[in-house]
Enzyme design. Structure first.
Site, PDB file in Angstrom:
ATOM      1  N   CYS A  66       0.850  -1.192   0.000  1.00 22.04           N
ATOM      2  CA  CYS A  66       0.000   0.000   0.000  1.00 22.04           C
ATOM      3  C   CYS A  66       0.883   1.238   0.000  1.00 22.04           C
ATOM      4  O   CYS A  66       1.850   1.301   0.773  1.00 22.04           O
ATOM      5  CB  CYS A  66      -0.899  -0.003   1.229  1.00 22.04           C
ATOM      6  SG  CYS A  66      -2.008   1.408   1.308  1.00 22.04           S
ATOM      7  N   LEU A  67       0.543   2.200  -0.837  1.00 23.66           N
ATOM      8  CA  LEU A  67       1.329   3.444  -0.889  1.00 23.66           C
ATOM      9  C   LEU A  67       1.270   4.182   0.444  1.00 23.66           C
ATOM     10  O   LEU A  67       2.146   4.989   0.747  1.00 23.66           O
ATOM     11  CB  LEU A  67       0.817   4.340  -2.025  1.00 23.66           C
ATOM     12  CG  LEU A  67       1.020   3.767  -3.437  1.00 23.66           C
ATOM     13  CD1 LEU A  67       0.239   4.572  -4.467  1.00 23.66           C
ATOM     14  CD2 LEU A  67       2.501   3.731  -3.797  1.00 23.66           C
ATOM     15  N   HIS A  76      -9.198  -3.783  -1.916  1.00 23.58           N
ATOM     16  CA  HIS A  76      -8.205  -3.008  -1.154  1.00 23.58           C
ATOM     17  C   HIS A  76      -8.569  -1.519  -1.200  1.00 23.58           C
ATOM     18  O   HIS A  76      -8.536  -0.827  -0.170  1.00 23.58           O
ATOM     19  CB  HIS A  76      -6.821  -3.267  -1.773  1.00 23.58           C
ATOM     20  CG  HIS A  76      -5.694  -2.434  -1.248  1.00 23.58           C
ATOM     21  ND1 HIS A  76      -4.593  -2.979  -0.612  1.00 23.58           N
ATOM     22  CD2 HIS A  76      -5.464  -1.090  -1.284  1.00 23.58           C
ATOM     23  CE1 HIS A  76      -3.756  -1.995  -0.279  1.00 23.58           C
ATOM     24  NE2 HIS A  76      -4.256  -0.845  -0.678  1.00 23.58           N
TER      25      HIS A  76
END
Ligand code: GNR
Ligand code: NI
Length: 176
Positions: free
Chosen positions: A95-96, A137
Site C-alpha cells: 500500500c502506498l 483493497h
C-alpha cells in the site's frame, strides 16, 4: 496537473470514512486526473483512493496494465461491492500509505462492483484475480480500512510499531 502528497499510516485521516460523490463534473474530473498523475508518479502504484491524498470522496483510480503495456487508466466513483463469491484467494499486498511493507491477504476471489465512470455513467462489473484484490483493497480505504487490518495481530503489531517509530523520527527531525 498536480502531483498530490500521499498520506502514510499512522495518519488518522486514513481511518476516516469517505463521502459519496454527488456530481461528476469537470472539477471532479480535474481532481481524478491529478489522482492518476499521482499514482503514475509513485513507484509501482496500481491503485489509489482519494483519502490517500487527504480527500474524503468515494473515488478510486487504478491501472492494472503491466509496465511494458500501454496505459489503461480507470476510475471508479461511488464503488459498491454488490456480491462476493464463496471462494477466497491470497495475494501479497502492499500500500502506498503503508510504504515498504507487504503481506499476504485473504479476500473473496471474485466480486461484483457497481460504480460510476469518469462521465458519471453507471456500470456493474465482475472482478477476479488482481482486479478483485485491488478493488477490494481500494474500497477498504474509503471505509478507513488498511490491508494490515486483515493480517494476524502479531504481524500487524510489528508493522504498526515500526510505522509509529518512523513517524516519531520524522516529527523529531522537523524540530531540529
Ligand atoms: O500499488 C499497490 N499495489 C497493490 C498490490 C497488491 C494489492 C493491492 C495493491 S494497491 C497498491 C496501491 C495502494 O496503496 N492503493 O490503495
Ligand atoms: Ni492502499
Amino acid at each position: 496537473m498536480t502531483i498530490l502528497r500521499i498520506l502514510t499510516a499512522p495518519n488518522p485521516v486514513l481511518r476516516t470514512t469517505s463521502k459519496p460523490v454527488k456530481k461528476v463534473d469537470d472539477a471532479l474530473r480535474a481532481f481524478i486526473d491529478d489522482m492518476l498523475e499521482t499514482m503514475y508518479h509513485s513507484e509501482n502504484g496500481i491503485g489509489l483512493a482519494a483519502i490517500q491524498v487527504g480527500v474524503h470522496k468515494r473515488i478510486i483510480v487504478m491501472d492494472l496494465s503491466g509496465e511494458d503495456a500501454p496505459k489503461n487508466p480507470k476510475c471508479y466513483i461511488n464503488p459498491e461491492i454488490t456480491w462476493t463469491g464463496e471462494e477466497v484467494a491470497i495475494h501479497s499486498e502492499g500500500c502506498l500509505s503503508v510504504p515498504e511493507y507487504y503481506a499476504e491477504v485473504e479476500r473473496p476471489a471474485k466480486c461484483r462492483v457497481k460504480y460510476l465512470d469518469y462521465r458519471g455513467k453507471e456500470h456493474e462489473q465482475e472482478a477476479e484475480g488482481l482486479f478483485a484484490t485491488c478493488i477490494q483493497h481500494e474500497i477498504d480505504h474509503l471505509d478507513g480500512i488498511l490491508f494490515i487490518d486483515h493480517i494476524s495481530s502479531l504481524k500487524r503489531g510489528m508493522i504498526v510499531k515500526k510505522l509509529n517509530k518512523a513517524q516519531r523520527e520524522k516529527a523529531q527531525a522537523h524540530t531540529i
